[in-house]
Scaffold this active site. Structure first.
Site, PDB file in Angstrom:
ATOM      1  N   THR A  45      43.239  37.509  50.120  1.00  0.00           N
ATOM      2  CA  THR A  45      44.016  38.638  49.578  1.00  0.00           C
ATOM      3  C   THR A  45      43.136  39.686  48.909  1.00  0.00           C
ATOM      4  O   THR A  45      43.495  40.858  48.857  1.00  0.00           O
ATOM      5  CB  THR A  45      45.053  38.090  48.579  1.00  0.00           C
ATOM      6  N   ALA A  51      44.130  48.026  45.963  1.00  0.00           N
ATOM      7  CA  ALA A  51      42.855  48.417  45.346  1.00  0.00           C
ATOM      8  C   ALA A  51      43.043  49.204  44.044  1.00  0.00           C
ATOM      9  O   ALA A  51      42.249  50.073  43.707  1.00  0.00           O
ATOM     10  CB  ALA A  51      42.003  49.203  46.343  1.00  0.00           C
ATOM     11  N   ILE A  52      44.105  48.875  43.325  1.00  0.00           N
ATOM     12  CA  ILE A  52      44.408  49.604  42.082  1.00  0.00           C
ATOM     13  C   ILE A  52      44.076  48.741  40.870  1.00  0.00           C
ATOM     14  O   ILE A  52      44.403  47.549  40.842  1.00  0.00           O
ATOM     15  CB  ILE A  52      45.908  49.981  42.039  1.00  0.00           C
ATOM     16  N   HIS A  54      45.433  48.479  37.632  1.00  0.00           N
ATOM     17  CA  HIS A  54      46.650  48.958  36.967  1.00  0.00           C
ATOM     18  C   HIS A  54      46.417  49.168  35.465  1.00  0.00           C
ATOM     19  O   HIS A  54      45.603  48.466  34.849  1.00  0.00           O
ATOM     20  CB  HIS A  54      47.778  47.934  37.147  1.00  0.00           C
ATOM     21  N   VAL A 177      37.765  23.013  51.969  1.00  0.00           N
ATOM     22  CA  VAL A 177      38.017  21.821  51.154  1.00  0.00           C
ATOM     23  C   VAL A 177      39.255  21.138  51.719  1.00  0.00           C
ATOM     24  O   VAL A 177      40.324  21.745  51.829  1.00  0.00           O
ATOM     25  CB  VAL A 177      38.223  22.206  49.666  1.00  0.00           C
ATOM     26  N   ILE A 341      47.976  33.689  41.808  1.00  0.00           N
ATOM     27  CA  ILE A 341      47.393  34.957  41.313  1.00  0.00           C
ATOM     28  C   ILE A 341      47.866  36.103  42.212  1.00  0.00           C
ATOM     29  O   ILE A 341      47.159  36.587  43.082  1.00  0.00           O
ATOM     30  CB  ILE A 341      45.847  34.874  41.222  1.00  0.00           C
ATOM     31  N   CYS A 406      27.211  54.358  63.389  1.00  0.00           N
ATOM     32  CA  CYS A 406      28.649  54.634  63.245  1.00  0.00           C
ATOM     33  C   CYS A 406      28.785  56.131  62.980  1.00  0.00           C
ATOM     34  O   CYS A 406      28.412  56.616  61.905  1.00  0.00           O
ATOM     35  CB  CYS A 406      29.236  53.818  62.100  1.00  0.00           C
ATOM     36  N   CYS A 441      37.457  56.160  64.897  1.00  0.00           N
ATOM     37  CA  CYS A 441      37.447  55.441  66.183  1.00  0.00           C
ATOM     38  C   CYS A 441      37.547  53.933  65.995  1.00  0.00           C
ATOM     39  O   CYS A 441      37.603  53.193  66.962  1.00  0.00           O
ATOM     40  CB  CYS A 441      36.246  55.837  67.041  1.00  0.00           C
TER      41      CYS A 441
HETATM   42  C1  LIG Z   1      49.991  43.680  49.267  1.00  0.00           C
HETATM   43  C2  LIG Z   1      49.204  43.391  48.015  1.00  0.00           C
HETATM   44  C3  LIG Z   1      48.851  44.416  47.143  1.00  0.00           C
HETATM   45  C4  LIG Z   1      48.158  44.141  45.990  1.00  0.00           C
HETATM   46  N1  LIG Z   1      47.736  45.175  45.215  1.00  0.00           N
HETATM   47  C5  LIG Z   1      47.055  44.918  44.068  1.00  0.00           C
HETATM   48  C6  LIG Z   1      46.564  45.990  43.282  1.00  0.00           C
HETATM   49  O1  LIG Z   1      46.616  47.155  43.655  1.00  0.00           O
HETATM   50  N2  LIG Z   1      45.995  45.682  42.096  1.00  0.00           N
HETATM   51  C7  LIG Z   1      45.875  44.384  41.649  1.00  0.00           C
HETATM   52  O2  LIG Z   1      45.428  44.193  40.539  1.00  0.00           O
HETATM   53  N3  LIG Z   1      46.255  43.349  42.431  1.00  0.00           N
HETATM   54  C8  LIG Z   1      46.817  43.582  43.630  1.00  0.00           C
HETATM   55  N4  LIG Z   1      47.191  42.558  44.442  1.00  0.00           N
HETATM   56  C9  LIG Z   1      46.875  41.201  44.034  1.00  0.00           C
HETATM   57  C10 LIG Z   1      45.408  40.847  44.259  1.00  0.00           C
HETATM   58  O3  LIG Z   1      44.930  41.309  45.500  1.00  0.00           O
HETATM   59  C11 LIG Z   1      45.246  39.330  44.170  1.00  0.00           C
HETATM   60  O4  LIG Z   1      45.860  38.889  42.979  1.00  0.00           O
HETATM   61  C12 LIG Z   1      43.808  38.874  44.174  1.00  0.00           C
HETATM   62  O5  LIG Z   1      43.082  39.450  45.225  1.00  0.00           O
HETATM   63  C13 LIG Z   1      43.791  37.347  44.295  1.00  0.00           C
HETATM   64  O6  LIG Z   1      42.450  36.922  44.349  1.00  0.00           O
HETATM   65  P1  LIG Z   1      42.127  35.398  44.573  1.00  0.00           P
HETATM   66  O7  LIG Z   1      40.666  35.265  44.448  1.00  0.00           O
HETATM   67  O8  LIG Z   1      43.001  34.560  43.701  1.00  0.00           O
HETATM   68  O9  LIG Z   1      42.639  35.079  46.053  1.00  0.00           O
HETATM   69  P2  LIG Z   1      41.923  35.349  47.542  1.00  0.00           P
HETATM   70  O10 LIG Z   1      41.251  36.641  47.511  1.00  0.00           O
HETATM   71  O11 LIG Z   1      42.993  35.103  48.485  1.00  0.00           O
HETATM   72  O12 LIG Z   1      40.819  34.231  47.542  1.00  0.00           O
HETATM   73  C14 LIG Z   1      41.128  32.876  47.782  1.00  0.00           C
HETATM   74  C15 LIG Z   1      40.072  32.316  48.712  1.00  0.00           C
HETATM   75  O13 LIG Z   1      40.235  30.909  48.821  1.00  0.00           O
HETATM   76  C16 LIG Z   1      39.866  30.536  50.121  1.00  0.00           C
HETATM   77  N5  LIG Z   1      40.447  29.220  50.400  1.00  0.00           N
HETATM   78  C17 LIG Z   1      41.755  28.902  50.538  1.00  0.00           C
HETATM   79  N6  LIG Z   1      41.881  27.583  50.805  1.00  0.00           N
HETATM   80  C18 LIG Z   1      40.640  27.063  50.824  1.00  0.00           C
HETATM   81  C19 LIG Z   1      40.136  25.750  51.068  1.00  0.00           C
HETATM   82  N7  LIG Z   1      40.936  24.719  51.333  1.00  0.00           N
HETATM   83  N8  LIG Z   1      38.800  25.563  51.042  1.00  0.00           N
HETATM   84  C20 LIG Z   1      37.944  26.601  50.782  1.00  0.00           C
HETATM   85  N9  LIG Z   1      38.386  27.876  50.557  1.00  0.00           N
HETATM   86  C21 LIG Z   1      39.711  28.087  50.569  1.00  0.00           C
HETATM   87  C22 LIG Z   1      40.437  31.646  50.979  1.00  0.00           C
HETATM   88  O14 LIG Z   1      39.815  31.708  52.244  1.00  0.00           O
HETATM   89  C23 LIG Z   1      40.195  32.876  50.127  1.00  0.00           C
HETATM   90  O15 LIG Z   1      39.003  33.561  50.474  1.00  0.00           O
HETATM   91  C24 LIG Z   1      47.845  42.802  45.643  1.00  0.00           C
HETATM   92  C25 LIG Z   1      48.172  41.773  46.533  1.00  0.00           C
HETATM   93  C26 LIG Z   1      48.808  42.067  47.725  1.00  0.00           C
HETATM   94  C27 LIG Z   1      49.080  40.983  48.704  1.00  0.00           C
END
Ligand SMILES: Cc1cc2nc3c(=O)[nH]c(=O)nc-3n(C[C@H](O)[C@H](O)[C@H](O)COP(=O)(O)OP(=O)(O)OC[C@H]3O[C@@H](n4cnc5c(N)ncnc54)[C@H](O)[C@@H]3O)c2cc1C
Length: 485
Positions: A45, A51-52, A54, A177, A341, A406, A441
């Site tokens: 995700t 990309a904000i 907030h 994992v 999260i 590019c 492109c």
């Molecule tokens: C549409 C949308 C818009 C958003 N806009 C915003 C915004 O503008 N501002 C903001 O603050 N937040 C925003 N968010 C929320 C934000 O993007 C997320 O809260 C944040 O990126 C979560 O990060 P993370 O590291 O928890 O998860 P991820 O980035 O999903 O990282 C988790 C990682 O764990 C890995 N993983 C999963 N299972 C396993 C396993 N079994 N073994 C090894 N690796 C594993 C995955 O491959 C992944 O890379 C938005 C979310 C969405 C969906």
């Protein structure tokens, strides 16, 4: 099963939460391992959101996501300065079209004032249009939050990865994992296809899979609803529809379809909010894109959708509590969740890392400062950002900076090689680090050249180069030598 070295702490997931936590922990004298199933960091995700950063008024008072996003916002200026990550405090608008929505703005303003958010105010539609001339004349009032900003979430995550590696954090990418080992109610490590890794502490930062990991550990308690958000992206050449982040008044389900510039000068339109079919369902749909085309023009009536160059979708990991779950397990000693999260997780990430550090300390991990910690990281050389003088100097140093591969984004061969030296092993890895393939492109011109450079630099056959790991092959094999005769 091969048993590998023992670490002090293992983090599952190299999204923004996993990498920022690893970097914060690397200040201490600890052996840290991050395990990521994607071929690269930023595979989940963290690469597909709005990309904000907030301002922090949106989440309810008393919620963890509200408290941490407000604190996270404050940390970003210094963090991005230290790690040389593109971040711009451009401010946000929330637009109200009727009396009910004006009341929503009043409630958000109250939250903002209670959280002491600097400069937050309600302005009239006319005042807002003086600042953003393209804004609909039907907008009656706007909540203005000048501390909101935009960031490049890929560069942020790559910078955290590079800097934490510089501070001795180990990463295993392309490693899933599949189990968590325990004895006598305490975590002992994790299981992967390449062996078992031992640790007394395991942090679950697995994004949309954080519920699965919590189950694996015997903790459970995470009930995710996966909500997909689709986007359109405009070409940089289309110009800016807005210089600020503009939201409609929010609904119970989401912040609504917004319009915002990116740090690279594109405009994002989206996201939708519909339950995803699976945890891998990042496909865009005709219905989703039609919804954006219907709703975004309510904010900016003159949007020209012919300037759109690509679409993407991201998955929100929404727990049924509608809040983050950041806590040590009471059942399994050493297992810590950073689960559910959802948005605003990107904003909250620096504060999530601080919270996780407090938790590991409370759980008995000794945090003794290491001998050295290198806080800074130098950002990439980008030919497009240099003066003609600087470009000539770069080419003199290495002629590969003079060979543009590019054309849409003016990315040189030298920059592609730099991206590979920083860890890119796939065409997406190059694209998200240097933008080769991000332009009009969409890689039609540079795609084969990037494959060629990856193959040469990483000494692998061209057929082995993938878009983003696994089976995402670009070339299926060599053609019969006699075919073209
Ligand atoms: C549409 C949308 C818009 C958003 N806009 C915003 C915004 O503008 N501002 C903001 O603050 N937040 C925003 N968010 C929320 C934000 O993007 C997320 O809260 C944040 O990126 C979560 O990060 P993370 O590291 O928890 O998860 P991820 O980035 O999903 O990282 C988790 C990682 O764990 C890995 N993983 C999963 N299972 C396993 C396993 N079994 N073994 C090894 N690796 C594993 C995955 O491959 C992944 O890379 C938005 C979310 C969405 C969906």
């Amino acid at each position: 099963m091969v048993i590998k070295k023992k670490y002090d702490i293992i983090i599952i997931g190299a999204g923004v939460v996993g990498t920022i936590t690893a970097r914060e922990l690397s200040r201490y004298d600890l052996d840290i391992l991050v395990i990521e199933k994607g071929a690269d960091v930023c595979s989940g995700t963290s690469k597909a959101n709005s990309a904000i950063i907030h301002a922090g008024y949106a989440a309810p008072m008393g919620s963890l996501k509200g408290e941490l996003s407000h604190r996270g916002n404050k940390a970003y200026l210094k963090l991005c300065d230290t790690l040389d990550v593109p971040f711009k405090r451009i401010g946000s608008f929330v637009a109200a079209f009727d009396t009910e929505q004006e009341q929503t703005l009043d409630a958000l303003l109250k939250n903002g004032i209670d959280r002491d958010i600097e400069g937050i105010e309600i302005i009239t539609g006319e005042e807002a249009r003086r600042l953003e001339p393209g804004l609909s004349d039907k907008v009656r009032a706007v909540l203005h939050a000048p501390t909101a900003g935009i960031i490049n979430p890929f560069i942020l995550t790559f910078a955290l990865y590079e800097n934490s590696r510089q501070n001795a954090v180990h990463y295993h990418l392309g490693t899933e994992v599949t189990g968590i080992t325990r004895t006598k109610g305490a975590v002992t490590g994790v299981v992967t296809a390449s062996g078992e890794y031992k640790a007394d502490f395991v942090i679950n930062a697995a994004g949309v899979y954080s519920d699965t990991i919590s189950e694996m550990a015997g903790e459970g308690g995470v009930n995710l609803n996966i909500v997909k958000g689709e986007y359109f992206v405009s070409d940089i050449a289309m110009g800016l529809t807005t210089s600020r982040i503009v939201f409609p008044a929010p609904s119970k389900l989401s912040k609504g379809i917004l319009v915002t510039p990116t740090t690279d000068g594109n405009i994002l339109f989206g996201p939708t909010a519909h339950v995803a079919e699976s945890k891998e369902d990042t496909a865009t749909t005709q219905e989703g894109l039609a919804e954006i085309m219907e709703k975004a023009p309510r904010l900016f009536p003159d949007i020209n959708f012919r300037g759109m160059i690509t679409q993407y979708a991201g998955l929100r990991a929404k727990d049924k509590s509608d809040d983050f779950i950041i806590a040590a397990s009471k059942k399994i000693k050493g297992f810590i969740n950073a689960a559910g999260i959802q948005s605003p997780g990107l904003t909250a990430a620096p504060a999530i890392a601080d919270r996780l550090l407090e938790i590991v300390k409370e759980e008995g991990l000794s945090l003794k400062k290491g001998e050295t910690f290198y806080p800074a990281r130098k950002g990439a050389l980008r030919i497009i950002e240099l003066s003609p003088h600087e470009i000539a100097a770069a080419i003199k140093k290495d002629p590969a900076y003079g060979h543009i591969v590019c054309r849409c984004e003016s990315v040189s061969e030298g920059e592609v090689i730099d991206a590979i030296n920083e860890g890119a092993t796939t065409t997406d890895g190059v694209k998200f680090r240097r933008r080769a393939g991000s332009g009009r492109c969409q890689g039609g011109f540079c795609g084969p050249r990037v494959v060629d450079i990856l193959s040469r630099e990483l000494d692998m056959p061209m057929e082995a180069v993938t878009k983003n790991g696994g089976e995402s092959k670009i070339l299926l094999g060599r053609m019969n030598k006699g075919w073209h005769k």
